[in-house]
Scaffold this active site. Sequence first.
Site, PDB file in Angstrom:
ATOM      1  N   THR A 355      25.149  53.710  21.494  1.00 11.48           N
ATOM      2  CA  THR A 355      24.799  54.899  20.739  1.00 11.48           C
ATOM      3  C   THR A 355      26.025  55.544  20.120  1.00 11.48           C
ATOM      4  OG1 THR A 355      23.955  57.173  20.978  1.00 11.48           O
ATOM      5  CG2 THR A 355      24.912  56.161  22.920  1.00 11.48           C
ATOM      6  N   GLU A 357      26.586  58.537  20.318  1.00  8.41           N
ATOM      7  CA  GLU A 357      27.012  59.586  21.247  1.00  8.41           C
ATOM      8  C   GLU A 357      28.235  59.160  22.060  1.00  8.41           C
ATOM      9  OE1 GLU A 357      25.885  62.724  21.750  1.00  8.41           O
ATOM     10  OE2 GLU A 357      24.473  62.557  20.095  1.00  8.41           O
ATOM     11  N   TYR A 379      24.360  61.509  29.093  1.00  9.05           N
ATOM     12  CA  TYR A 379      23.785  60.360  28.387  1.00  9.05           C
ATOM     13  C   TYR A 379      24.874  59.502  27.759  1.00  9.05           C
ATOM     14  CZ  TYR A 379      21.565  57.880  24.485  1.00  9.05           C
ATOM     15  OH  TYR A 379      21.171  56.916  23.594  1.00  9.05           O
ATOM     16  N   LYS A 383      25.948  55.656  28.820  1.00 10.00           N
ATOM     17  CA  LYS A 383      25.944  54.591  27.814  1.00 10.00           C
ATOM     18  C   LYS A 383      27.328  53.961  27.659  1.00 10.00           C
ATOM     19  CE  LYS A 383      21.806  54.139  25.951  1.00 10.00           C
ATOM     20  NZ  LYS A 383      21.129  52.826  25.799  1.00 10.00           N
TER      21      LYS A 383
END
Length: 576
Positions: A355, A357, A379, A383
Site C-alpha cells: 500500500t 500508506e 495498518y 503492511k
Amino acid sequence: MSVQSQHHLKQRHSLPSWPPYEGDAEHDHSSSSDSESSSSSSNNLFTPGMSHASSSSTTSSPAYSISRCLPKFSAPLPSPLPLPSSRSNGLGFDLDIRRLSINTDFAAERESLDESDDGYAFESATTEKKAGQDLPCPIGDFQTDNLLSAPQPRHQKTDTFTNTNNPTILRYHDESVAPLSQHHMPERCSTPIYSDPTPLCGLFGFGSGSGLAEVTQESWAKRKVAFVTGITGQDGSYLTELLLSKGYTVHGLIRRSSSFNTSRLQHLWRDQHSKAPNKLFLHYGDLTDSANLVSVIAKTQPSEVYNLAAQSHVKVSFEMAEYTGDVDGIGTLRLLEAIRTVGLEKLTKFYQASTSELYGKVKSTPQNEDTPFHPRSPYGVAKLYAYWMTVNYREAYGMFACNGILFNHESPRRGRTFVSRKITRAVAEIYLGKQDCMWMGNLDAKRDWGHAKDYVEGMWRMLQHNQADDFVLATGETHTVRHLINLAFSILSIPLKWVGEGIDEHAIRLDTIPPRVVVRIDPRYFRPAEVDLLLGDPTKAENELNWKRRWNFEELVRDMVESDVNSARGLVEDHN
C-alpha cells in the site's frame, strides 16, 4: 455541469472495459528390508526412539548418555526370582533386576541409519543378531513434520512402499535433520517429499517422472489455477472477473459469517448443480489459521497466489492495532510459509498487496520503488512487515514473490466506510433527498486515486513478468478530498460554495432556496497521525509491465456517483 434533469443522468459516457492483453496467447527408490534386532546377555536395554538432529549427514547425532543403575536393595533378597530363559516363551532375557540399566544413547543406532540406504533397517551396534525377533520400524525424526508417522505398507504385487494415506505429500524435510536416505530420496533438498508420483503427474498432465522433479515454473503456470485471499472485497471481485476471463480456475478464501458476504461475487457464481462448468470455488479459512492455510494450499495447489486479504481501514487500525498486525503482517507470513511447507516455493508465484500508506510521512514526491518508507498508522506498519517478509522469502528461498505498492484505487464496489465511497454515496442520497448533510474529516488531504479495474490488471501483469520484483501502481495525479466532493456534486449539477475556515468550514448548496449546508467538519474523523500527501510514480510498471491506466479521475468519480444514485433508488443491488 449544466445538466439539470435526471434524464441527462442516464446518458452516461461510455467507460473503459477490460482491455485485451497482447500476451494472452503465450499464457493461454527405494527398497526396504525387514528390520532385525536381537537380544544378548548384556544388561543394557536399548529402546529405539527419536534422536536429536544432526547438522551434517556425515556425522551422527550428539550423544546424551543417561545410563544410570537402579538403586540396590538395602536387604538381600531371600532368593533370586526365577526369570524366564532366553529360550522360553517369556521375555527371552537372562538378566538380574539389580543390575538393570537403561541406555538412552542412540548415537550408534543413528549412525547406522545415516550410513544405510535402507531407511527402516535398524540394527543395534552392541547386540547380536537373533533370528525370528523383529522390532517395529522406527518412526521418523522428531524434528521433521511427520504428516505420515507410520511406516508405509508394502504393495501387494511389488516389493516397494506406497503411500496410501496421502498420494501427494509424504513429509516435509528440513536440511537440519538427518539425510534423505531415510526418506527414500536420492539427493538432499529442503522441499517436501512427494510419494507416488504417477497420480500427481497424471493429474496435471506432466508425463511420468519422480514427483514434481520434472515440473518447471513455466509448465506449472500453464495450469492457470489461482488462489485469492480477500476475494469478497473490491479488488478480489474485480481480480476474479479478470482471471476467469483469461481461462483461470479461481479458488478463494472466505471467512465464515452468519450473513452472506459474497454479494460482490454473486454474478460470477454458478450453482454446482448447473450443467455449465463452474471455475470459481470458495474455501472457508482465515489468515490467522496456519493449519487451514496449509490445508487449502495443499488441496488447490495453485500456480498463482494473490494475497489481498487485510484489515485495510486506516482509522480502524488505530483502534484494533493488535488484530491489524496479526492479520496484515503475520497473516502474510503464514501464507508464505504455507506455500513453502507444501513444497510449492519453486513453482507458485506470490503477489502481496502492499500500500501507499507505507510511505506515510513522505521523504520525497512523487513516491516510487526507491522512496524510503515511514508508515504513520498500525495498518501501514503491519503492511511494512508483510512487504519485507515477501522480499525476504524471495531472496532466501528463491520464491517468485512480488509486492504491488498500490496507491488509492476506488470503484462502485468500494466499502462505504472508505472516504471516496462515503462521499459518492452521500452525494447520491442528498441528490435524492434522503440525506441532508455529510460530515467529513481532513478536507486538505491529497491522494492519488485510480480505478480498481486498472490496478487488478497490474497485479496480474506482475506475476506474468519474467522476474519477480516490486512495482508501484499509481496515476501520477493527486487530488484533495475537497476536490473529490466538488466533482461528485458537479456530476449531479449541484453547485457548492465553501464558507469558513478550519473545523468551522462547510459547503453550501446554491441550487436551493434558501441555500442549505450539505458538508460539515467533524474532528472525530481526523486521524491521530495524518498522511498529508501521496503521489505515485508508476514509470517502472509502465516500462517493464506495459501497464497503462485507462480510467481518469473524472471517469472514476462519475462511475461511482451514477452507480450510487441507481443503488439509492433501489434500481440495482447494493453490494456493500
